[in-house]
Design a protein around this motif. Structure first.
Motif, PDB file in Angstrom:
ATOM      1  N   ASN A 111       0.843  -1.197   0.000  1.00  0.00           N
ATOM      2  CA  ASN A 111       0.000   0.000   0.000  1.00  0.00           C
ATOM      3  C   ASN A 111       0.871   1.237   0.000  1.00  0.00           C
ATOM      4  N   GLU A 112       0.251   2.331  -0.404  1.00  0.00           N
ATOM      5  CA  GLU A 112       0.932   3.628  -0.404  1.00  0.00           C
ATOM      6  C   GLU A 112      -0.071   4.665   0.060  1.00  0.00           C
ATOM      7  N   ALA A 113       0.380   5.601   0.889  1.00  0.00           N
ATOM      8  CA  ALA A 113      -0.555   6.549   1.488  1.00  0.00           C
ATOM      9  C   ALA A 113       0.101   7.913   1.601  1.00  0.00           C
ATOM     10  N   VAL A 114      -0.766   8.928   1.668  1.00  0.00           N
ATOM     11  CA  VAL A 114      -0.302  10.307   1.792  1.00  0.00           C
ATOM     12  C   VAL A 114      -1.434  11.124   2.384  1.00  0.00           C
ATOM     13  N   ASN A 115      -1.114  12.299   2.926  1.00  0.00           N
ATOM     14  CA  ASN A 115      -2.124  13.202   3.491  1.00  0.00           C
ATOM     15  C   ASN A 115      -2.469  14.305   2.514  1.00  0.00           C
ATOM     16  N   PHE A 116      -3.643  14.862   2.715  1.00  0.00           N
ATOM     17  CA  PHE A 116      -4.033  16.077   2.009  1.00  0.00           C
ATOM     18  C   PHE A 116      -5.045  16.806   2.886  1.00  0.00           C
ATOM     19  N   ALA A 117      -5.362  18.015   2.529  1.00  0.00           N
ATOM     20  CA  ALA A 117      -6.268  18.816   3.347  1.00  0.00           C
ATOM     21  C   ALA A 117      -7.129  19.680   2.444  1.00  0.00           C
ATOM     22  N   LEU A 118      -8.430  19.644   2.695  1.00  0.00           N
ATOM     23  CA  LEU A 118      -9.371  20.511   2.004  1.00  0.00           C
ATOM     24  C   LEU A 118      -9.705  21.700   2.902  1.00  0.00           C
ATOM     25  N   PRO A 119     -10.302  22.736   2.382  1.00  0.00           N
ATOM     26  CA  PRO A 119     -10.559  23.924   3.218  1.00  0.00           C
ATOM     27  C   PRO A 119     -11.374  23.633   4.467  1.00  0.00           C
ATOM     28  N   ASP A 120     -12.278  22.650   4.414  1.00  0.00           N
ATOM     29  CA  ASP A 120     -13.082  22.386   5.610  1.00  0.00           C
ATOM     30  C   ASP A 120     -12.256  21.771   6.732  1.00  0.00           C
ATOM     31  N   TRP A 121     -10.971  21.471   6.470  1.00  0.00           N
ATOM     32  CA  TRP A 121     -10.103  20.910   7.502  1.00  0.00           C
ATOM     33  C   TRP A 121      -9.588  21.962   8.478  1.00  0.00           C
ATOM     34  N   LEU A 122      -9.565  23.228   8.127  1.00  0.00           N
ATOM     35  CA  LEU A 122      -8.896  24.251   8.930  1.00  0.00           C
ATOM     36  C   LEU A 122      -9.339  24.261  10.396  1.00  0.00           C
ATOM     37  N   PRO A 123     -10.630  24.211  10.712  1.00  0.00           N
ATOM     38  CA  PRO A 123     -11.001  24.178  12.151  1.00  0.00           C
ATOM     39  C   PRO A 123     -10.459  22.936  12.857  1.00  0.00           C
ATOM     40  N   PHE A 124     -10.492  21.794  12.181  1.00  0.00           N
ATOM     41  CA  PHE A 124      -9.931  20.591  12.788  1.00  0.00           C
ATOM     42  C   PHE A 124      -8.432  20.763  13.037  1.00  0.00           C
ATOM     43  N   GLY A 125      -7.741  21.346  12.069  1.00  0.00           N
ATOM     44  CA  GLY A 125      -6.306  21.535  12.224  1.00  0.00           C
ATOM     45  C   GLY A 125      -5.968  22.402  13.417  1.00  0.00           C
ATOM     46  N   ARG A 126      -6.762  23.448  13.638  1.00  0.00           N
ATOM     47  CA  ARG A 126      -6.513  24.322  14.787  1.00  0.00           C
ATOM     48  C   ARG A 126      -6.767  23.579  16.099  1.00  0.00           C
ATOM     49  N   ASP A 127      -7.832  22.786  16.154  1.00  0.00           N
ATOM     50  CA  ASP A 127      -8.122  22.006  17.357  1.00  0.00           C
ATOM     51  C   ASP A 127      -6.995  21.020  17.652  1.00  0.00           C
ATOM     52  N   CYS A 128      -6.440  20.417  16.582  1.00  0.00           N
ATOM     53  CA  CYS A 128      -5.372  19.449  16.784  1.00  0.00           C
ATOM     54  C   CYS A 128      -4.116  20.122  17.327  1.00  0.00           C
ATOM     55  N   VAL A 129      -3.807  21.310  16.837  1.00  0.00           N
ATOM     56  CA  VAL A 129      -2.632  22.030  17.332  1.00  0.00           C
ATOM     57  C   VAL A 129      -2.783  22.324  18.816  1.00  0.00           C
ATOM     58  N   GLN A 130      -3.990  22.716  19.233  1.00  0.00           N
ATOM     59  CA  GLN A 130      -4.214  22.985  20.648  1.00  0.00           C
ATOM     60  C   GLN A 130      -4.085  21.712  21.479  1.00  0.00           C
ATOM     61  N   ARG A 131      -4.555  20.579  20.910  1.00  0.00           N
ATOM     62  CA  ARG A 131      -4.426  19.318  21.637  1.00  0.00           C
ATOM     63  C   ARG A 131      -2.955  18.913  21.749  1.00  0.00           C
ATOM     64  N   TYR A 132      -2.208  19.078  20.653  1.00  0.00           N
ATOM     65  CA  TYR A 132      -0.772  18.794  20.724  1.00  0.00           C
ATOM     66  C   TYR A 132      -0.107  19.634  21.815  1.00  0.00           C
ATOM     67  N   ARG A 133      -0.533  20.860  21.923  1.00  0.00           N
ATOM     68  CA  ARG A 133       0.083  21.748  22.911  1.00  0.00           C
ATOM     69  C   ARG A 133      -0.238  21.288  24.333  1.00  0.00           C
ATOM     70  N   GLU A 134      -1.458  20.835  24.530  1.00  0.00           N
ATOM     71  CA  GLU A 134      -1.832  20.362  25.853  1.00  0.00           C
ATOM     72  C   GLU A 134      -1.040  19.121  26.242  1.00  0.00           C
ATOM     73  N   HIS A 135      -0.792  18.249  25.265  1.00  0.00           N
ATOM     74  CA  HIS A 135      -0.052  17.014  25.541  1.00  0.00           C
ATOM     75  C   HIS A 135       1.448  17.179  25.304  1.00  0.00           C
ATOM     76  N   LYS A 136       1.869  18.395  24.952  1.00  0.00           N
ATOM     77  CA  LYS A 136       3.284  18.666  24.658  1.00  0.00           C
ATOM     78  C   LYS A 136       3.809  17.744  23.550  1.00  0.00           C
ATOM     79  N   LYS A 137       2.974  17.543  22.587  1.00  0.00           N
ATOM     80  CA  LYS A 137       3.353  16.726  21.433  1.00  0.00           C
ATOM     81  C   LYS A 137       3.882  17.624  20.323  1.00  0.00           C
ATOM     82  N   LEU A 138       4.883  17.161  19.677  1.00  0.00           N
ATOM     83  CA  LEU A 138       5.505  17.962  18.624  1.00  0.00           C
ATOM     84  C   LEU A 138       4.603  18.012  17.414  1.00  0.00           C
ATOM     85  N   PRO A 139       4.231  19.169  16.936  1.00  0.00           N
ATOM     86  CA  PRO A 139       3.463  19.242  15.679  1.00  0.00           C
ATOM     87  C   PRO A 139       4.374  18.979  14.479  1.00  0.00           C
ATOM     88  N   VAL A 140       3.715  18.707  13.355  1.00  0.00           N
ATOM     89  CA  VAL A 140       4.471  18.409  12.130  1.00  0.00           C
ATOM     90  C   VAL A 140       4.816  19.693  11.393  1.00  0.00           C
TER      91      VAL A 140
END
Length: 1821
Positions: free
Chosen positions: A750-779
């Motif tokens: 198998n082969e896989a990759v990520n992509f993002a559509l405009p409706d992803w932006l709110p999810f992306g912001r929530d994930c960054v905040q979650r990474y910050r709470e868990h002190k996880k390194l963002p990409v």
């Protein structure tokens, strides 16, 4: 337990201390837990099955870090060998249960014997051989587009996710299609897409070079509850053993082991021990645990809990509540566990512990998620290459312990040093000191009472380097009296600190497997599946349907996808069966290459540009990841995954909650489980409640991607779980925040990759905040991505979905800056981007792209929220480093908000226009429509507005047909001619142009006004239409009144005037009124009646005028009986008849002059159509002109220029196109004759004419000339004129020939040619050997038979004998008497040869191409020229006194016989006669005394195999020697010398080429005996006594030297046609001796004569030297007359037959092949056809006939004395004839005028007078 004593003490030596709980030593607790398995195994045996037990060729074990010697360890490796161990694997939770149940016989378990679990896959150990490359035909590369119907429900009752099958058009744009299905698919978290039929993505990975590393997965350790249970039981066992109670065992109730983990879990759910006891719920617990009807159940359960579990809980509570011992339970993880490092790119470099001031670690480290399948290192992805992870979890000051000891070895200094700090040196060069300190009190005293933990290597050690080889080692432990509770003595056995007890299992991860190729991994998977399913067949086998893609044969077992899924979850939850498999996950395409083609690797492959290519997916226009400035491996650059059966990827969601897409290239199915993003919180709560201990030990467990949870338990917790099976060629898409997991059914890719559509932006912001709470390194930096989008995309579409996110970012950033300003932090603006690690907060790991807090004392940075944790400086000393100023941020936001507000502003304008009035102005609506169309964004209201405006525009166009009058034309388009019938019969037809009349009536006007009331807009045209309607109604009322009073009117003129005024008023409105038509008709009728009075009898009126008057009369309703109408109708009938006849004539394809003349004079009263009449007269005039010109050409007056034939034919074609004229027909026939003649003449001149008639070609051309001069003189015939000139020159040339006969008007040259050919044969240059050849003729004068009288006579001077007949011709000896050669005796051929070459060159072109006389002359000149060369060379040599020898008399006579037969004088100049010179030379030679007689030499004689053979059955004695039966009756040829018959094929003689009768043949044996070359092949002689294959007999050398011995020669293998002859016997030769038996002195030269090199090779001498190669003899120069002659293109002399005198037709001459090709067809196929011939008509035998042996022995022409060299330089270079031709003296062409030419040789001396010759007749006896 052991206490820590000073370094040299026995019990306290650190070298005997701790093992990590992950890497226990032999005899440790972990070992004991294995040993305790025996006691529990009597209930159910535990098994361990590993795929690594299957050896496969090409699978290479991955060297661990401890196996790779580091520089600092190279000197200590041997000391560490005995103490270094790997982490003991926890194979199942059964081991921990068994450990608790076992009764240990001794307190110390160091001597226990480990018992390994069973391995079901034992084999012979022979590796499976594999091919170097993967055979793609052995894997599934496609799947059916129609999804198979499921025969039974999926396990756990899960529902399938949506499956989409797009059409080809829908499939073109991936992002657009995903948006269309997103609304439905995101509710399921995942979906599957099946590409349309015909779409295929090529697999481009080089399977031979591709290698990857795998991770090991133990299935029953992955499930959350199973691993939590194992961890708890291991912690419980360690605790009790540490408390001095090694005999603790698992309690049993009713002979059933009590599940301690489940008991504790249920107790905690009910509120804990106190709550359960207080509420008396111990009995209820028994029911929950599955016990029924057991007396005293509650007491047994409570006692078990109190005895085993409760003490451990009390200890945990004390540790948590103790200020001294309470620390984070998170311990550093084993770097060998694949949760921190990607095994595909792992390097085994050991690093020193990260200091506080080191740069932040990579965003792709221990907790990141790779795409849709988990990473082997958690979230280790590369961004611009791998970055080293240095963010290990810290535990107080002891973080360095694990970092410095990655393998968890014993705490010896020589094994704990950092390789970055110590260089490799021998052990004795190190000076080290050891210091111990308590971790609780921090004191360094009482080492004998200090405990070192066996789990974490006694905490941490500190390294203090003083110099390169001296260091201090600080080790931290625990005083026994500092512990809570304190210990009275040192415990025996192993001891673990509270952190190790709490952290057991927190280091869980995947071990490294092996390095594989695709072929080796496939082989292991196939063998594992075969063995597994053979030993574990499914309980209910599936039906055998080979067309079902869900069913496979594995070995002989039929396995369905349902069976694999059930077996997978069984193994995951099995407590006794441990299965270990490999998974090749997260293979970086940047390192190993993508399996899909890219523009860099496959630029010509169309799939490299496919939008569904995963290399293109992240950078498509609608994907937001295209704005990330660098490639992120695994996110924007695909990762590949190689799976085997049961390999799994655990629950996770994508980095930054992005979309992911996974494509299966080939292989077995992959099962996916997906959870919608809306249920992500429910899922996290469910898995935390399932295994809270795991999350207590690892708060970031979900980031580790090493945990599964049964889908059934998730659905029971209210989490929606969906599933699908992905097959080859199918896509699976995961949606933002959706958790997903799965496993593989077998070998796949198998082969896989990520992509993002405009409706992803709110999810992306929530994930960054979650990474910050868990002190996880963002990409990547989310804020940087937003800013980059604003810089690179300025579209309204982008601004709309970016506005809210950008506004949130701006407000958040400005608020953070305000917080920093309130604390007086300094600010600095830096507008240049920095490296990414200089944006990362040291505390929360978040990227602070827009602003960071920095300090001069450190290189680290923090965000504003953690500014207090950066350093000890006050906020005033810190600096806020800004990437953009506040104004810049507001400007960026303002521009985006402005662009995003354009659609809403337009909608506001539209709303305002619609609200201001119920009927808005159409002009305003048009303006809004134009403005909206300029907005580059979709506006939903625009379509309705466009429809409204378009409908309004259509109404306005219709209204303008009433408001705006059409532009009136002054004249109707049909001003002349017959009107159409519909206008003639229309009552409204009159002289007005119909275009001037209105098209629409009053009803249409009212309908238009009614329609605008429903359209809802206002326009000025509406009022104008209302006014127009009122005026039209008024005019209609007036017209009605006039029509009603039409019959009662008295004054017609006044009435007519009133009608005309009303018509004028009606013309001012553009409305059609029927009443006005009636009024118009009344006015027209009155006007027409007045016109008829004047025009009815007018003879000048045309037919069109008559028809117009009648049409108007019908339109105005004039009565038919009106007299004027009757007159007009009569005239119209006459005109129609005339017009019909005229049009019929004009329609004829060929008109005659007589027919046209009929219309020239006609009755003037008949009305005619002027147009038709003009056409008739024009045609008549044109026909007359054609006739006049044709007659002028047929009968010319001789004054004007002659026309060309082509011009005449074009003229005829133009005339015949429209007319039929007799003169034109005559002219055409004559021109065709001329054209045919020109064509024939051209083919003659181009040498393309093929003569087929019996009449000679020149006679035929003379007939053409006569006919052309008589009948075609009126034309210009340039080609004929050229031929006529050539014909005249040909006749003149013929008359110049010496043998031309004026009486017969032809040249009699055949007899001359015959004599010349017979006398000039090249093979006859030497005299015959017969002594009787003495006559001037070519017949020997032999003695007569006995009794017969001879008529021969003999010369008294030279003693030559002549036939009587020959002697009678001239009466004297031709050899001695010069009168035969000086012209005194008359001869029939009395001309000189020197003039013939000139005549040859003067021939015109047609003579050369078609004249036989020219061909004869050409042959004569060529042959005589060669003879001149031979005789001239001989005379040049023999004229010297030293060369005048008697031996040359036969040669002189031989040449004289030739000249005598030719008769005409032969020499290069008319002043020279070779015959006269030869006669003088003959007298000199004949008058010399006889030479001394020498003994005749004898040549060697050969006896060949054919000589001793007998004749074969077909009378042949051939080269084949009768050994080949199929040659019987084969064509034969006879040798002219030995008269033997040979098969033509055996001797390579061309029978077909010599079919004309010239079959002169000399056999190979005769050629060998006479030392002549055999012209048809090479001949080699092999001696019977010499068997060497390369050694042959050199017969030529033996004959030349009169050899007495056999001469051998070495020869190369034959390369052309070769005959082999066997030499049987050999008779030696005898050299020449004098009469006195004295050999001739060597110094005396033999009498020789010069020879001329003949063309053609001598094949008999090719083998004179073994290493020589055939060297072609020089080719004589081409004669001048051949260079001057320019042959025709086709080069043939056979003229084509002219059909001139038979019939006249167009003849296209057929091109003939070139003359050379024509001759090639009839030429014999000899081996030397490819040699260049000197003469054009030489036959092959002439070209290659060998010289006689006598001539061969003669040397080349000797060099003349220097006095004569200059005079003869030119003549020696050319033949005598050529020398005469190029001489500047002789330029006269006539043979009757002979200029003086210097001789080419020195005339031999002779006497002044010739002696008389006496002839007598002798008697021959």
């Amino acid at each position: 337990m052991q206490t820590v004593s000073p370094p040299n003490s026995l019990r306290g030596s650190p070298s005997r201390r701790g093992r990590s709980p992950r890497t226990p030593a032999q005899g440790s607790a972990s070992h004991s837990s294995d040993a305790l398995l025996t006691e529990f195994s009597n209930k159910q045996s535990a098994t361990f099955t590993s795929c690594l037990s299957i050896p496969v060729e090409g699978a290479v074990p991955i060297a661990s870090q401890e196996e790779i010697p580091s520089p600092s360890q190279s000197g200590m490796s041997q000391q560490n060998t005995s103490n270094s161990t790997k982490r003991a694997p926890r194979k199942s939770k059964t081991h921990a249960l068994a450990a608790l149940q076992s009764h240990v016989s001794s307190h110390d378990s160091d001597d226990a014997v480990q018992q390994e679990p069973l391995d079901d896959f034992s084999g012979d150990g022979t590796p499976i051989s594999v091919a170097p490359t993967l055979d793609l035909s052995s894997v599934k590369t496609s799947s059916p587009r129609t999804q198979p119907t499921r025969s039974k429900p999926r396990p756990f009752g899960l529902e399938d996710c949506p499956v989409f099958c797009p059409t080809s058009d829908e499939f073109k744009d991936p992002m657009a299609y995903i948006r269309t299905i997103s609304e439905k698919a995101k509710k399921h978290g995942i979906c599957k897409i099946v590409p349309p039929v015909g779409w295929k993505m090529p697999f481009v990975t080089d399977s031979e070079a591709f290698r990857f590393k795998t991770r090991l997965q133990r299935l029953n350790s992955i499930e959350a509850s199973s691993r939590a249970k194992v961890n708890f039981l291991e912690q419980l066992y360690r605790f009790h053993k540490q408390q001095g109670n090694p005999r603790v065992s698992v309690p049993t109730i009713n002979h059933k082991p009590l599940d301690l983990w489940l008991l504790r879990k249920e107790v905690q759910k009910l509120g804990g021990y106190e709550a359960v006891t207080k509420n008396k719920m111990w009995g209820d617990l028994g029911a929950l645990l599955g016990y029924r009807g057991i007396p005293g159940l509650s007491t047994q359960i409570k006692n078990s809990y109190t005895r085993v579990i409760l003490p451990y809980e009390h200890f945990c509570d004390r540790v948590r509540n103790s200020p001294i011992l309470s620390t984070s339970p998170n311990v550093a993880r084993d770097p060998q566990l694949k949760t921190h490092m990607n095994i595909q790119t792992a390097t085994h470099t050991l690093t020193s512990p990260r200091e506080r001031g080191s740069p932040p670690s990579s965003p792709l480290t221990s907790t990141s998620s790779p795409l849709s399948e988990p990473s082997d290192d958690g979230d280790y992805k590369e961004r611009n290459g791998p970055r080293q992870d240095s963010s290990a979890a810290k535990r107080g000051s002891r973080v360095a312990s694990q970092e410095m000891t990655p393998t968890g070895k014993s705490l010896e200094p020589n094994s704990r040093l950092s390789p970055a700090s110590v260089s490799p040196q021998p052990d004795d060069e190190y000076k080290r000191t050891l210091e111990l300190s308590c971790e609780i009190c921090q004191k360094k005293n009482q080492d004998e009472k200090m405990l070192l933990c066996d789990g974490c290597d006694c905490g941490t050690f500190a390294l203090n380097l003083q110099n390169l080889y001296t260091f201090n080692l600080m080790i931290t432990g625990f005083h026994i009296f500092c512990l809570d509770p304190p210990l009275a003595s040192i415990p025996k056995g192993q001891w673990f600190c509270h952190i190790c007890l709490f952290g057991t299992g927190g280091d869980f991860g995947f071990d490294e497997g092996e390095e594989h190729s695709l072929s080796s991994f496939q082989a292991r998977d196939l063998e594992f599946r075969r063995r597994w399913w053979t030993s574990h067949p499914p309980p209910s086998p599936s039906a055998a349907d080979l067309n079902d893609p869900t069913v496979n044969y594995v070995g002989n077992t039929l396995i369905s996808e349902y069976d694999v899924e059930n077996e997978f979850w069984r193994l995951v939850q099995s407590p006794n069966e441990t299965v270990e498999i490999e998974y090749g996950a997260d293979v970086h395409s940047t390192t190993h290459g993508s399996a899909m083609p890219t523009l860099e690797t496959h630029p010509l492959e169309s799939a490299s540009k496919d939008p569904w290519n995963l290399n293109n997916m992240p950078i498509l226009p609608d994907s937001l990841l295209r704005y990330i400035k660098s490639d992120i491996s695994g996110m924007t650059v695909p990762w590949t995954y190689v799976g085997m059966v049961f390999s799994t990827f655990c629950w996770h969601n994508e980095d930054h909650y992005t979309y992911s897409i996974n494509f299966m290239h080939w292989g077995e199915a992959k099962t996916w489980y997906g959870i919608p993003g809306e249920d992500a919180e429910k899922f996290e709560a469910a898995i935390k409640s399932e295994a809270p201990d795991l999350f207590e030990a690892q708060s970031d467990l979900l980031f580790q991607l090493v945990t599964l949870m049964n889908p059934k338990r998730l659905t029971d917790a209210g989490v929606r779980v969906y599933a699908c099976n992905q097959r080859a060629g199918e896509f699976v898409i995961t949606f933002p925040k959706a958790y997903h997991a799965g496993f593989n059914h077998g070998f796949n890719f198998n082969e896989a990759v990520n992509f993002a559509l405009p409706d992803w932006l709110p999810f992306g912001r929530d994930c960054v905040q979650r990474y910050r709470e868990h002190k996880k390194l963002p990409v990547f930096s989310h804020d940087e991505l937003l800013v980059t989008i604003t810089q690179q995309s300025q579209s309204i579409k982008t601004a709309l979905w970016l506005e809210s996110s950008l506004k949130e970012m701006t407000e958040r950033e400005l608020a953070a800056r305000q917080l920093a300003r309130e604390r007086s932090v300094c600010e600095r603006l830096e507008e240049e981007d920095r490296p990414e690690d200089q944006y990362q907060c040291t505390v929360c790991k978040a990227f602070c792209y827009l602003s960071q807090i920095v300090c001069h004392c450190t290189s680290e940075i923090v965000c504003v929220d953690h500014m207090d944790q950066l350093c000890d400086h006050s906020p005033e000393e810190l600096t806020l480093r800004k990437r953009f100023s506040d104004a810049d941020l507001r400007e960026i936001l303002g521009k985006v908000v402005e662009r995003a507000g354009i659609p809403s502003a337009w909608r506001a304008k539209l709303h305002k226009v619609l609200m201001e009035s119920d009927l808005p102005q159409l002009r305003s609506l048009r303006g809004l429509l134009a403005e909206g169309e300029r907005i580059n964004h979709h506006l939903p209201e625009l379509a309705s507005l466009r429809k409204c405006v378009n409908r309004g525009n259509e109404w306005l166009d219709a209204a303008n047909t009433f408001i705006m009058r059409k532009q009136s034309r002054k004249r109707s388009r049909r001003s002349r001619g017959r009107p159409p019938l519909h206008e003639v019969n229309n009552a409204a037809f009159d002289e007005r142009d119909p275009g001037d009349r209105p098209d629409r009536g009053l009803d249409d006007l009212y309908a238009l006004l009614k329609e605008v009331q429903t359209l809802g807009f206002d326009a000025p045209e509406i009022g104008i239409l209302h006014t127009l309607a009122e005026k039209a109604e008024d005019i209609r009322r007036k017209a009605t009144a006039l029509l009603d009073s039409a019959n009662s009117v008295v004054g017609r003129d006044a009435y007519k005037a009133e009608c005309e005024r009303l018509l004028l008023d009606a013309s001012s409105i553009n409305v059609h009124l029927d009443e006005m038509l009636q009024v118009e008709k009344i006015v027209s009728r009155e006007q027409l009646i007045r016109e008829l009075e004047d025009k009815a009898e007018d003879s000048s009126a045309t037919l069109e005028d008559i028809r117009g008057l009648l049409s108007r009369a019908r339109a105005c309703s004039v009565p038919l009986e009106n007299g004027f109408i009757l007159t007009l109708e009569s005239r119209q009938r006459a005109g129609d008849d005339w017009e019909e006849r005229a049009r019929h004539l004009l329609d004829q394809p060929h008109k005659t002059i007589e027919e046209l003349d009929e219309f020239f004079e006609m009755d003037s009263t008949i009305p005619i159509d002027v147009t038709v009449y003009d056409r008739l007269m024009s045609a008549r005039s044109k026909a007359k002109d054609f006739e006049k010109q044709a007659k002028a050409w047929i009968s010319p007056d001789g004054q004007g220029p002659k026309p060309k034939v082509s011009e005449v034919m074009r003229f005829v074609a133009r005339a015949e196109k429209d007319f039929s004229i007799p003169a034109i027909r005559d002219l055409k026939q004559t021109a065709e004759f001329a054209l045919d003649l020109e064509s024939r003449c051209d083919s003659i001149l181009q040498n393309r004419y093929r003569h087929k008639e019996e009449t000679g070609i020149f006679e035929m051309m003379r007939m053409w000339r006569s006919y052309a001069r008589e009948h075609l003189s009126m034309f210009s015939l340039p080609t004929f004129e050229k031929l006529d000139d050539q014909l005249t020159r040909h006749q003149e040339w013929m008359e110049d020939l010496p043998w031309y006969c004026s009486q017969h008007e032809c040249a009699h040259g055949r007899d001359i040619l015959t004599d010349v050919e017979e006398s000039t044969r090249a093979e006859d240059d030497l005299p015959p050997n017969d002594e009787y050849f003495t006559c001037i003729c070519t017949t020997p004068v032999r003695p007569p038979p006995p009794g017969t009288r001879s008529d021969a006579v003999q010369c008294d001077h030279c003693f030559a004998r002549f036939h009587g007949v020959c002697a009678a011709n001239g009466g004297s000896c031709p050899f001695c008497d010069h009168h035969h050669w000086n012209g005194a005796i008359h001869k029939e051929r009395s001309w000189h040869f020197c003039f013939l070459p000139t005549i040859l060159l003067k021939a015109p072109e047609i003579t050369r191409n078609y004249s036989d006389a020219w061909k004869q002359l050409e042959t004569i000149v060529q042959r005589i020229d060669r003879l001149c060369t031979v005789i001239g060379s001989f005379l040049t040599y023999a004229s010297q006194p030293g060369n005048q020898r008697v031996e040359y008399i036969p040669q002189v006579r031989h040449y004289m016989r030739k000249l005598y037969k030719i008769q005409f004088a032969v020499s290069p100049s008319r002043d020279v006669s070779y015959g006269l010179d030869l006669a003088g030379l003959h007298r000199i030679l004949a008058g010399q005394p006889p030479a001394v007689r020498v003994k005749k030499r004898r040549k060697p004689k050969f006896t060949f195999g054919q000589d001793i053979d007998k004749n074969w059955v077909d009378s042949t004695r051939c080269i084949c020697r009768g050994r080949t039966p199929y040659l019987l009756n084969y064509p034969t040829v006879e040798c002219e010398l030995c008269a033997r018959l040979y098969h033509a094929g055996c001797v390579f003689f061309p029978i077909e080429a010599n079919a004309s009768g010239n079959n002169r043949f000399t056999c190979p044996l005769c050629c060998l005996r006479r030392n002549r070359p055999y012209i048809y092949s090479e001949v080699r002689v092999k001696h019977v006594d010499n068997q060497d294959p390369d050694t042959y007999v050199n017969t030529s050398a033996m004959l030349d030297t009169f050899s007495k011995d056999i001469v051998y020669t070495k020869m190369l293998p034959p390369y052309t046609q070769t005959l082999f002859v066997e030499l049987i016997r050999f008779s030696p030769g005898q050299p020449e001796l004098s009469s006195g038996n004295t050999p001739t002195p060597r110094s005396a030269p033999m009498p020789v004569m010069p020879r001329i090199a003949e063309p053609g090779p001598s094949t008999h001498h090719r083998h004179s030297h073994i290493h020589s190669i055939p060297i072609p003899l020089p080719t004589p120069p081409t004669p001048v007359y051949e260079l001057a002659r320019q042959p025709s293109a086709n080069g043939h002399h056979v003229p084509p037959p002219p059909p001139w005198s038979t019939q006249w037709h167009s003849l296209t001459p057929t091109p003939l092949p070139p003359r050379g090709q024509v001759q090639e067809q009839s030429r014999p196929q000899s081996p030397h056809l490819n040699k260049k011939r000197k003469y054009a008509d030489d036959s092959p035998q002439d070209n290659s006939e060998p010289r006689s042996p006598k001539q061969r022995r003669l040397p080349q022409t000797p060099v003349l004395p220097s006095a004569s060299v200059g005079a003869r330089t030119m003549q020696q270079a050319l033949s005598p004839s050529l020398a005469m031709i190029v001489s500047p003296v002789d330029t006269e062409p006539s043979p009757r005028r002979a200029p003086s030419i210097p001789p080419t040789y020195v005339r031999p001396p002779s006497s002044s007078s010739v002696k008389s010759v006496k002839l007598f007749v002798g008697n021959h006896k």
